[in-house]
Design a protein around this motif. Sequence first.
Motif, short mmCIF file in Angstrom:
data_model
loop_
_atom_site.label_atom_id
_atom_site.label_comp_id
_atom_site.label_asym_id
_atom_site.label_seq_id
_atom_site.Cartn_x
_atom_site.Cartn_y
_atom_site.Cartn_z
N ILE A 284 0.85 -1.19 0.00
CA ILE A 284 0.00 0.00 0.00
C ILE A 284 0.89 1.24 0.00
CG2 ILE A 284 -1.73 1.31 1.31
CD1 ILE A 284 -2.63 -1.38 2.51
N ASP A 285 0.60 2.18 -0.86
CA ASP A 285 1.27 3.48 -0.89
C ASP A 285 0.21 4.57 -0.84
OD1 ASP A 285 4.30 3.19 -1.38
OD2 ASP A 285 3.43 1.75 -2.79
N ILE A 286 0.35 5.44 0.15
CA ILE A 286 -0.60 6.55 0.31
C ILE A 286 0.19 7.86 0.42
CG2 ILE A 286 -2.47 7.52 1.69
CD1 ILE A 286 -2.95 4.73 2.83
N PRO A 287 0.14 8.70 -0.60
CA PRO A 287 0.80 10.01 -0.49
C PRO A 287 0.12 10.88 0.57
CG PRO A 287 0.35 9.44 -2.77
CD PRO A 287 -0.42 8.47 -1.93
N VAL A 288 0.93 11.63 1.30
CA VAL A 288 0.44 12.52 2.36
C VAL A 288 0.96 13.92 2.09
CG1 VAL A 288 0.43 13.02 4.83
CG2 VAL A 288 0.40 10.65 4.04
N ARG A 289 0.11 14.91 2.23
CA ARG A 289 0.51 16.30 2.04
C ARG A 289 0.31 17.07 3.34
NH1 ARG A 289 -2.31 19.39 -2.80
NH2 ARG A 289 -1.07 17.84 -3.93
N ILE A 290 1.36 17.80 3.77
CA ILE A 290 1.25 18.65 4.95
C ILE A 290 1.69 20.06 4.58
CG2 ILE A 290 1.68 16.71 6.53
CD1 ILE A 290 4.46 17.91 7.02
N VAL A 291 1.30 21.02 5.41
CA VAL A 291 1.64 22.42 5.18
C VAL A 291 2.36 22.96 6.42
CG1 VAL A 291 0.76 24.75 4.76
CG2 VAL A 291 -0.31 22.79 3.63
N VAL A 292 3.51 23.61 6.19
CA VAL A 292 4.24 24.30 7.26
C VAL A 292 4.05 25.80 7.06
CG1 VAL A 292 6.46 24.66 8.38
CG2 VAL A 292 5.92 22.43 7.37
N THR A 293 3.63 26.49 8.12
CA THR A 293 3.31 27.92 8.02
C THR A 293 4.07 28.71 9.07
OG1 THR A 293 1.07 27.36 7.26
CG2 THR A 293 1.45 29.62 7.99
N GLU A 294 4.73 29.77 8.64
CA GLU A 294 5.37 30.71 9.57
C GLU A 294 4.32 31.67 10.10
OE1 GLU A 294 8.36 31.30 10.79
OE2 GLU A 294 9.75 30.03 9.66
N ASP A 295 4.54 32.20 11.29
CA ASP A 295 3.54 33.09 11.88
C ASP A 295 3.45 34.44 11.19
OD1 ASP A 295 5.88 34.25 12.79
OD2 ASP A 295 5.50 33.86 14.92
N ASP A 296 4.36 34.73 10.25
CA ASP A 296 4.23 35.97 9.48
C ASP A 296 3.62 35.73 8.09
OD1 ASP A 296 6.29 34.74 8.15
OD2 ASP A 296 7.78 36.32 8.50
N GLY A 297 3.13 34.49 7.87
CA GLY A 297 2.39 34.22 6.64
C GLY A 297 3.08 33.32 5.64
N ALA A 298 4.39 33.18 5.68
CA ALA A 298 5.07 32.31 4.73
C ALA A 298 4.64 30.86 4.95
CB ALA A 298 6.58 32.44 4.90
N SER A 299 4.38 30.14 3.87
CA SER A 299 3.96 28.75 3.99
C SER A 299 4.48 27.94 2.82
CB SER A 299 2.43 28.64 4.06
OG SER A 299 1.84 29.05 2.84
N LYS A 300 4.53 26.62 3.02
CA LYS A 300 5.02 25.73 1.97
C LYS A 300 4.45 24.34 2.19
CE LYS A 300 9.37 24.18 -0.15
NZ LYS A 300 10.86 24.25 -0.05
N GLU A 301 4.10 23.68 1.09
CA GLU A 301 3.57 22.32 1.16
C GLU A 301 4.69 21.30 0.98
OE1 GLU A 301 0.51 21.86 -1.73
OE2 GLU A 301 -1.01 22.90 -0.53
#
Length: 361
Positions: A284-301
């Motif tokens: 079984i392979d399940i891709p997972v996506r998470i988001v990291v967000t800085e408190d000044d608005g910068a974010s990246k998946e």
Amino acid sequence: MGTSTESGDTVDGKETAESDHQTIVIDVTPDADEVSLSTNNNIKVDEDTAIQLSDVITKAHTSVDDDGSESYFVRISGLPEGATVWGVDDEGNPVELEPNADGFYVISFDDIDDTVIMPPPQSNDDFTFTVDGMSVDNADLSDTDLNDEDTWAGQDSTEINVDMHGVVDDPSIIANGDWEVSDDGKTISTTVDEDGTATIDFGFISGEYTNTDGHGAVSEDTDSSEKITFTTLQDIPEGVYFSDADGNPLEPTLVSTNPDLYQFDVDSLNGIQIHTDSNSADDIDIPVRIVVTEDDGASKEFEYDIHINVNPVVDGVGRDENGDLEEYNTTSTGNEDELVKLNWDPTAQFVDNDGSEKWLD
């Protein structure tokens, strides 16, 4: 030297007399001239990025120094805790500079281009610091009490405002139990038996706490600017289903298509149970996506892969109430001296959804 002259009768050759030679020394006390700087008072910089001192001080204005007795410096003060100042040695290698006893970094004008200020590691907090343009005038005086006297002069202090912009760090995976993380840090895997269940026992933490970017690790007590949010699962294999830690079924919500993206109404994946497809030995392979967000608005998946190795288990012709393989027993009846049709068909109870098992007579 002084000369005296007699006005009366004198002996020949003695009309005048000279005193002993004396040297008159005039000490000129050094008086440093003021220095002025042209500065960029508002600096914008990314987290963990060096501030070039030459970007702060754009021009230095000095007086005419006819005798070469004056030297010119920049004095830096008021940096936040954790900030450092760096220069270069004679071979051009970076070297961390130390403040003087009064807490000032004193930089020669000649070294401005080679000097940088490193903000506190992993911090996106704005801060200010102060620069002064300074000159020193030096002289060797005859009076030993004043020998090698220096005088300093400087302009009014200039405050520099630094606008920090957060930069998202790659998160780190903390795996426990039977879960393992691949060398590239992108795949989390475990192994279960066919018809088994994999309980998620791993989590994601901010890279600021594990020094993933090489700029130094901080603790959550001193820096909590990054937040990690679990968002979606992708491409859930047919037959695979989920439950919470208590076994209650969880129904993911389809939030978008092409590709299919699913989301759980949970704060984290930890404790969720993944149930394999019945009687299937397919991995079984399940891709997972998470988001990291800085408190000044910068974010990246960030995308990861949950991989479950499924060990095949021979099902036989059935299992008892305890899940153990059952023997196949039947009874056939007939008359003496007549052909008897055997009631023998173990394949009637043979279950193989994925075609991974074979029946051998």
